[in-house]
Structures are given as C-alpha cells and as structure tokens.
Design a protein around this motif. Structure first.
Motif, PDB file in Angstrom:
ATOM      1  N   LEU A 260     -45.388  -8.318  51.423  1.00  0.00           N
ATOM      2  CA  LEU A 260     -44.790  -7.748  50.221  1.00  0.00           C
ATOM      3  C   LEU A 260     -43.869  -8.773  49.574  1.00  0.00           C
ATOM      4  O   LEU A 260     -43.184  -9.541  50.249  1.00  0.00           O
ATOM      5  N   CYS A 262     -40.564  -9.438  47.671  1.00  0.00           N
ATOM      6  CA  CYS A 262     -39.283  -8.738  47.598  1.00  0.00           C
ATOM      7  C   CYS A 262     -38.260  -9.534  46.802  1.00  0.00           C
ATOM      8  O   CYS A 262     -38.112 -10.744  46.991  1.00  0.00           O
ATOM      9  N   ASP A 373     -43.027  -6.465  44.508  1.00  0.00           N
ATOM     10  CA  ASP A 373     -43.349  -5.147  45.053  1.00  0.00           C
ATOM     11  C   ASP A 373     -42.114  -4.287  45.304  1.00  0.00           C
ATOM     12  O   ASP A 373     -42.150  -3.080  45.091  1.00  0.00           O
ATOM     13  N   LEU A 374     -41.044  -4.927  45.806  1.00  0.00           N
ATOM     14  CA  LEU A 374     -39.853  -4.184  46.203  1.00  0.00           C
ATOM     15  C   LEU A 374     -38.604  -4.871  45.670  1.00  0.00           C
ATOM     16  O   LEU A 374     -38.527  -6.104  45.632  1.00  0.00           O
ATOM     17  N   VAL A 376     -34.658  -4.944  46.709  1.00  0.00           N
ATOM     18  CA  VAL A 376     -33.767  -4.608  47.815  1.00  0.00           C
ATOM     19  C   VAL A 376     -32.343  -4.975  47.410  1.00  0.00           C
ATOM     20  O   VAL A 376     -32.092  -6.096  46.967  1.00  0.00           O
ATOM     21  N   GLN A 418     -38.956   6.105  40.172  1.00  0.00           N
ATOM     22  CA  GLN A 418     -39.540   5.297  41.242  1.00  0.00           C
ATOM     23  C   GLN A 418     -39.094   5.757  42.627  1.00  0.00           C
ATOM     24  O   GLN A 418     -38.030   6.368  42.768  1.00  0.00           O
ATOM     25  N   VAL A 438     -33.890   0.341  48.907  1.00  0.00           N
ATOM     26  CA  VAL A 438     -35.196  -0.295  48.784  1.00  0.00           C
ATOM     27  C   VAL A 438     -35.991   0.482  47.742  1.00  0.00           C
ATOM     28  O   VAL A 438     -36.283   1.668  47.929  1.00  0.00           O
ATOM     29  N   GLY A 440     -39.372   0.768  45.182  1.00  0.00           N
ATOM     30  CA  GLY A 440     -40.750   0.332  44.985  1.00  0.00           C
ATOM     31  C   GLY A 440     -41.286   0.731  43.627  1.00  0.00           C
ATOM     32  O   GLY A 440     -40.623   1.414  42.850  1.00  0.00           O
ATOM     33  N   LYS A 447     -45.319   1.705  50.535  1.00  0.00           N
ATOM     34  CA  LYS A 447     -44.805   0.338  50.706  1.00  0.00           C
ATOM     35  C   LYS A 447     -43.316   0.352  51.029  1.00  0.00           C
ATOM     36  O   LYS A 447     -42.842  -0.451  51.851  1.00  0.00           O
ATOM     37  N   VAL A 448     -42.570   1.251  50.393  1.00  0.00           N
ATOM     38  CA  VAL A 448     -41.148   1.382  50.720  1.00  0.00           C
ATOM     39  C   VAL A 448     -40.992   1.808  52.175  1.00  0.00           C
ATOM     40  O   VAL A 448     -40.171   1.256  52.923  1.00  0.00           O
ATOM     41  N   PHE A 451     -41.835  -1.096  54.610  1.00  0.00           N
ATOM     42  CA  PHE A 451     -40.742  -2.066  54.694  1.00  0.00           C
ATOM     43  C   PHE A 451     -39.602  -1.504  55.537  1.00  0.00           C
ATOM     44  O   PHE A 451     -39.060  -2.192  56.417  1.00  0.00           O
ATOM     45  N   CYS A 452     -39.218  -0.266  55.261  1.00  0.00           N
ATOM     46  CA  CYS A 452     -38.090   0.330  55.988  1.00  0.00           C
ATOM     47  C   CYS A 452     -38.405   0.493  57.473  1.00  0.00           C
ATOM     48  O   CYS A 452     -37.511   0.340  58.318  1.00  0.00           O
TER      49      CYS A 452
END
Length: 472
Positions: A260, A262, A373-374, A376, A418, A438, A440, A447-448, A451-452
């Motif tokens: 991803l 970020c 994508d993300l 943060v 979102q 976070v 997305g 995807k969030v 990642f988490c």
C-alpha cells in the motif's frame, strides 16, 4: 472464570470457545455483569444494564450451543449498544431528559444483525445529549470517565461504548460517528474503531446529518472489528443511502498486508499538535517506515480546511429542535441549545451552497487519493481534558461548533464519507493513550483494516491495560 481472564478475551475467542463447548454463554454473560459491577461506579459507561434479560437470553443460547446449533459468528458474545440506537421494547433516551421515557417500537438494522448473529445485549452505553459533541457528559447520564484516568474525559459521542470495551466489560459495542464520535473516544480510551465508508453500515432512524453520520463497531482489536463488520454491513430498506454488500469478508481479508502507498502526515491544515502527542506520532511513523511493508509517498496535501462546511452542516441539524418550549430549552445541554438557536440563521440557499462546497471538497480529496492508498496521521492533537468539561480550557465557545476546533482531523473525513480508523500507537508522557488515524479511499474499508491489522501485530497495545479494568 476470573474477571481478568474474561476481560482479556476477544469476541473472536469468546465465540470460538462457545462453539468448542469450553465456555458457555451463561458464563460469559455473568462475567460481563460481574465486570460491570466492579468497574461501573468509577467510569459510568452504561446508561442501562439489562441483567435479567441478558441472562435469560444466555440460557437459550447455551441450550442451542449444547445442541450444536449456532445463530451466527457472535453466538453468546456480550455486547453494548450506544443509546442512540433503537432496540424494540427498550428505552432510547439519547442522553436527553427530553427522551427519558422514550421506548423504541423497532430495532435498528445493525442491532438486529448483531442479535441475529447470536450476540447478547448487556446494556445501553452513554452518549452526550443527542450525540451532538465530542465530550463525555450529558444532562441525563452525568459524566462518563476515562478508564485510564477517571479525572479525564472519555471523548464522545460514543463515550460509553469506548469505555465499556476499554475497561473489559464487553469486547464489542456499537457506536456512531458524525464528526469523530467513534474515533475520538477510541483514541482517548486506547481501543480500535473504524468509521466505515458512509452507508456501509445502515443507520435508522436517519441522523439529521445523514450525509455525515456513520455507524459501526468499537472493539479492542482489528480482528473483532472485522468479524463484527461482516455481520452489520449491507443494505437495509430503512436507509436509502445504504450500500450493497461489500462482496467480501472483512475478517477473511485480514492477513498479509498488500503493498500500500501511504502518506504519513504529522498534521493537516496547519493545525497545532501537542508536543507529547507529536512525539508519539513521530515514533509511530518511524516504526511504520521500518517494519511495515508499505511504500511511503511524499506528497503535499494542500486541501482547504472544510471547517465552514462542517459548521454549516452540523448546526443545520439544530433546526429540527427549533420549536422547543422555553422550559425544554432549560433542560437540555446548553451548548446544544446554542446550536439550536444558531440554526435559525441558516437560509435554504445557504444550505444548498454548503452542499455544493462539500461536493467540491470531496472531489479534491478523492483526486488526491488517486496517487496513494492511505493517509496516516494523528487522530486527536490534544490529550484528554477534564471529564466534566466540553473541551480544553481554551476552547472558543463563540464558534458555531466549538468542539470541532479541538478535533480538526476527524470531521473532514465525515464530509468525504471515507473509511477512517483510530488505532492505538502509544501513550503520552502522562500515560494516556494516543490514537493514529488511518484514512482510506471510499469503499476501500478492507485496506484500512489490513493496514491496522499489520500495525497491531507490530504494536501489541493490549499488553497495557487501564487503571480501571475488570479483575484489576
């Protein structure tokens, strides 16, 4: 079961143990009630506890489990429900003396789905009046306190839902988020929550700000959240915005983190971040860069602060209460009363221009997310303030939505709809949890969560527990 052993169990573990016959729903429910008895006087997380109803349901679920008949993935798991959600036959008081005797005649879609999956409603959890602010007090319930430091706020408006998870009384609650109401208390209380894509989880009754308001689970960990999101997501005829099924299992998508892109942003809109919070975020960014298989994208986020858009949309909801009698105005939260009075100045043409401005802001953010994508960043730029207060001492009460000034990173992503999560990333110098936000793309909730989940494997925040914790 010892209370500390119970409090350490996740919802996933509870459901598995019930299926394997190692723990009964009756034992889980009794442990939950015992945990509430031990902790509740210190934190005030529940507006009501339904002990006898919960025990009766647990008996039925235990009989079914013995017969190897399971209603769903949460069979026997105790849960709490924010007292803005309807549950047929139970009061929905909304933290307000105006609704003190209001008994629901139907059940909200997300609650229906939790119960259909076998969950046991232990009680309703506290909220500030009508969920209008990000602090944890109301005229009806009084003050809900942070289990890490009971002199501090738990955040809001899903105050009790966050505390009930953090202090170990239930592994899962339902919350709602119109400007940070799940993520702010999740950050302050050291738990996990994701505001899913707008309408991923149907809401009913519709919020006066339905274009801002999200609903979803609040949990101690990502796996529990994903399991619960699988249960509560999907369309419902009562919510005209509700999305079709996601077409995947969020729980099953947790695993190896895909590559991803970020953006790591220490702030947004130039907002100041307390030095203690900033230090925790900087350390977390270093850990992400060093240990998570992501591509760090260096980009400038030059969006205009949408505070005027949020102010106008949030204040407009007050128009629904413009006809309150003077004696009723005297009974409600006076900050909410000021918002109701301010709503009278909003003209119809102003409201439509605000919606146009919202669309323009949403486009600018969506176009930016085409290159990553993300996003943060910090969740809340300050530490929790006094439990009895509506905000920090320097909060400007003359602003249309005063609390939005100390939550500058949450409301923008209600405007855009979102998915945005708060995940614990450390503790401040005073020992209070710090949340990492976070965000997305719309519809990319998985995807969030991925990642988490990867961050959770690296940073095991549950190894540290609050001072108010079941079995401590």
């Amino acid at each position: 079961m010892e209370l500390r052993q119970y409090a350490a169990l996740s919802a996933v573990e509870m459901a598995r143990l019930v299926r394997q016959g190692e723990v009964s729903p009756v034992e889980l429910v009794q442990s939950s009630l015992n945990a509430i008895e031990e902790t509740e006087a210190r934190v005030n997380a529940y507006s009501a506890v339904f002990a006898e109803d919960a025990k009766a349901r647990a008996v039925t679920l235990e009989q079914e489990a013995r017969a190897k008949s399971f209603r769903g993935s949460l069979h026997g798991v105790p849960v709490g429900i924010k007292d803005l959600f309807l549950v047929d036959g139970y009061k929905t008081q909304r933290g307000s003396k105006l609704y003190i005797d209001s008994v629901a005649t139907e059940t909200a879609p997300s609650v229906e789905r939790l119960l259909a999956a076998g969950a046991v409603m232990i009680g309703k959890t506290t909220t500030p009046e009508l969920g209008w602010k990000a602090a944890s007090n109301s005229p009806l319930y009084g003050v809900t306190r942070n289990p890490w430091d009971v002199s501090k706020t738990a955040g809001g408006s899903s105050s009790g839902s966050a505390v009930a998870v953090a202090d170990g009384t239930v592994p899962l609650t339902l919350g709602s988020d119109g400007g940070g109401s799940m993520r702010v208390p999740a950050s302050f209380c050291g738990i996990f929550s994701l505001k899913p894509t707008l309408a991923r989880v149907p809401t009913y009754p519709l919020s006066p700000t339905e274009h801002l308001s999200h609903a979803g689970p609040m949990t101690n960990g990502v796996e529990d959240y994903a399991l619960a999101l699988d249960v509560v997501q999907g369309p419902d005829a009562r919510d005209p915005q509700s999305l079709p099924p996601a077409g995947l299992s969020y729980h099953e998508t947790l695993g190896e983190l895909p590559k991803l892109r970020c953006v790591l942003a220490p702030t947004l809109f130039g907002a100041a971040v307390d030095s203690g919070i900033a230090a925790v975020i900087t350390k977390a960014f270093g850990e992400i860069s060093a240990h998570l298989p992501v591509e760090i994208v260096d980009t400038k986020l030059d969006w205009p602060d949408p505070i005027d858009i949020f102010d106008a949309l949030w204040v407009a909801r007050g128009a629904l209460y413009a006809g309150l009698k003077p004696e009723d105005v005297a009974r409600i939260d006076q900050g909410f009363a000021r918002m109701v009075a301010r709503s009278a100045s909003i003209r119809l043409e102003d409201h439509f221009r605000t919606l146009q401005a919202r669309a323009a802001f949403n486009r600018s953010v969506a176009e930016a997310f085409e290159t990553f994508d993300l996003l943060v960043m910090p969740m809340v730029p300050i530490e929790p303030f006094a439990a009895e207060a509506d905000g920090p001492p320097d909060m400007d009460m003359d602003k249309p939505v005063p609390w939005a000034r100390w939550t500058p990173f949450s409301y923008p992503f209600n405007i855009t709809g979102q998915p945005a999560a708060s995940v614990p990333c450390g503790w401040s110098p005073s020992g209070l949890p710090v949340g990492l936000q976070v965000i997305g793309r719309r519809f990319a909730d998985e995807k969030v969560l991925q990642f988490c989940a990867a961050w959770e494997k690296h940073f095991a925040w549950r190894q540290r527990t609050p001072s108010v914790y079941a079995g401590s």
